[in-house]
Design a protein around this motif. Sequence first.
Motif, PDB file in Angstrom:
ATOM      1  N   TYR A  36       0.822  -1.201   0.000  1.00 15.28           N
ATOM      2  CA  TYR A  36       0.000   0.000   0.000  1.00 15.28           C
ATOM      3  C   TYR A  36       0.867   1.267   0.000  1.00 15.28           C
ATOM      4  CZ  TYR A  36      -3.429  -3.512   1.173  1.00 15.28           C
ATOM      5  OH  TYR A  36      -4.194  -4.640   1.163  1.00 15.28           O
ATOM      6  N   SER A  38       0.523   4.214  -1.405  1.00 14.21           N
ATOM      7  CA  SER A  38      -0.067   5.554  -1.320  1.00 14.21           C
ATOM      8  C   SER A  38      -0.867   5.713  -0.036  1.00 14.21           C
ATOM      9  CB  SER A  38      -0.977   5.814  -2.528  1.00 14.21           C
ATOM     10  OG  SER A  38      -2.210   5.132  -2.381  1.00 14.21           O
ATOM     11  N   MET A  39      -1.023   6.942   0.386  1.00 19.12           N
ATOM     12  CA  MET A  39      -1.805   7.258   1.585  1.00 19.12           C
ATOM     13  C   MET A  39      -3.247   6.769   1.421  1.00 19.12           C
ATOM     14  SD  MET A  39      -1.719   8.918   4.551  1.00 19.12           S
ATOM     15  CE  MET A  39      -0.454  10.158   4.450  1.00 19.12           C
ATOM     16  N   LYS A  40      -3.807   6.938   0.231  1.00 20.69           N
ATOM     17  CA  LYS A  40      -5.188   6.503  -0.015  1.00 20.69           C
ATOM     18  C   LYS A  40      -5.303   4.990   0.164  1.00 20.69           C
ATOM     19  CE  LYS A  40      -8.858   6.593  -3.437  1.00 20.69           C
ATOM     20  NZ  LYS A  40      -9.233   6.879  -4.801  1.00 20.69           N
ATOM     21  N   GLU A  41      -4.362   4.222  -0.380  1.00 20.89           N
ATOM     22  CA  GLU A  41      -4.383   2.767  -0.242  1.00 20.89           C
ATOM     23  C   GLU A  41      -4.242   2.355   1.221  1.00 20.89           C
ATOM     24  OE1 GLU A  41      -2.405   0.775  -4.119  1.00 20.89           O
ATOM     25  OE2 GLU A  41      -1.157   2.277  -3.126  1.00 20.89           O
ATOM     26  N   GLN A  42      -3.362   3.036   1.946  1.00 24.96           N
ATOM     27  CA  GLN A  42      -3.158   2.739   3.367  1.00 24.96           C
ATOM     28  C   GLN A  42      -4.439   2.987   4.153  1.00 24.96           C
ATOM     29  OE1 GLN A  42       0.190   5.055   4.702  1.00 24.96           O
ATOM     30  NE2 GLN A  42       1.610   4.011   3.333  1.00 24.96           N
TER      31      GLN A  42
END
Length: 167
Positions: A36, A38-42
């Motif tokens: 993950y 990217s911040m969005k994925e995290q």
Amino acid sequence: MKMKETEPSLYTVKAVFILDNDGNRLLSKYYDPEFYPSMKEQKNFEKNVFNKTHKADNEIAFLEGMTIVYKTSIDLFFYVVGSAQENELMLMSVLNCLFESLSQILKKNVERRCLLDNMEGVFLVVDEIIDGGVILESDPQQVLQKVNYRVRGESVIPNYQSCHFIY
């Protein structure tokens, strides 16, 4: 996200994060740049983990090919994430070390407000336990000694009478 099952990894811990009782991120550290990125994925992963675990009485979950151990305290959720092949007992020892170390630093006030008031100490604890995904320490007393030494070395001495650090 596709993971190769047989490929060995240098990372024994993929991520550590602490969420509040609404599932909002208070602290997160991801150690594998491919896990993950990217911040969005995290945040999506954390939301999925929270949704699966916040009403469960278990201490372990399996989600998206990951082994997740977790613990709750008042209004906090603590998570340690490893690969599907990772030893659950080893992940649990990291989680217990994190929780016990924070419990000592926060004088048993392991709750959201106190944690937020002491984020510097929380990050120091996490960094003493895990470095780059590799577990360095699982004994809370050793972590507390190292954190206390590092904190004193930086002229920041914890006040063990309250849940605040003195600057």
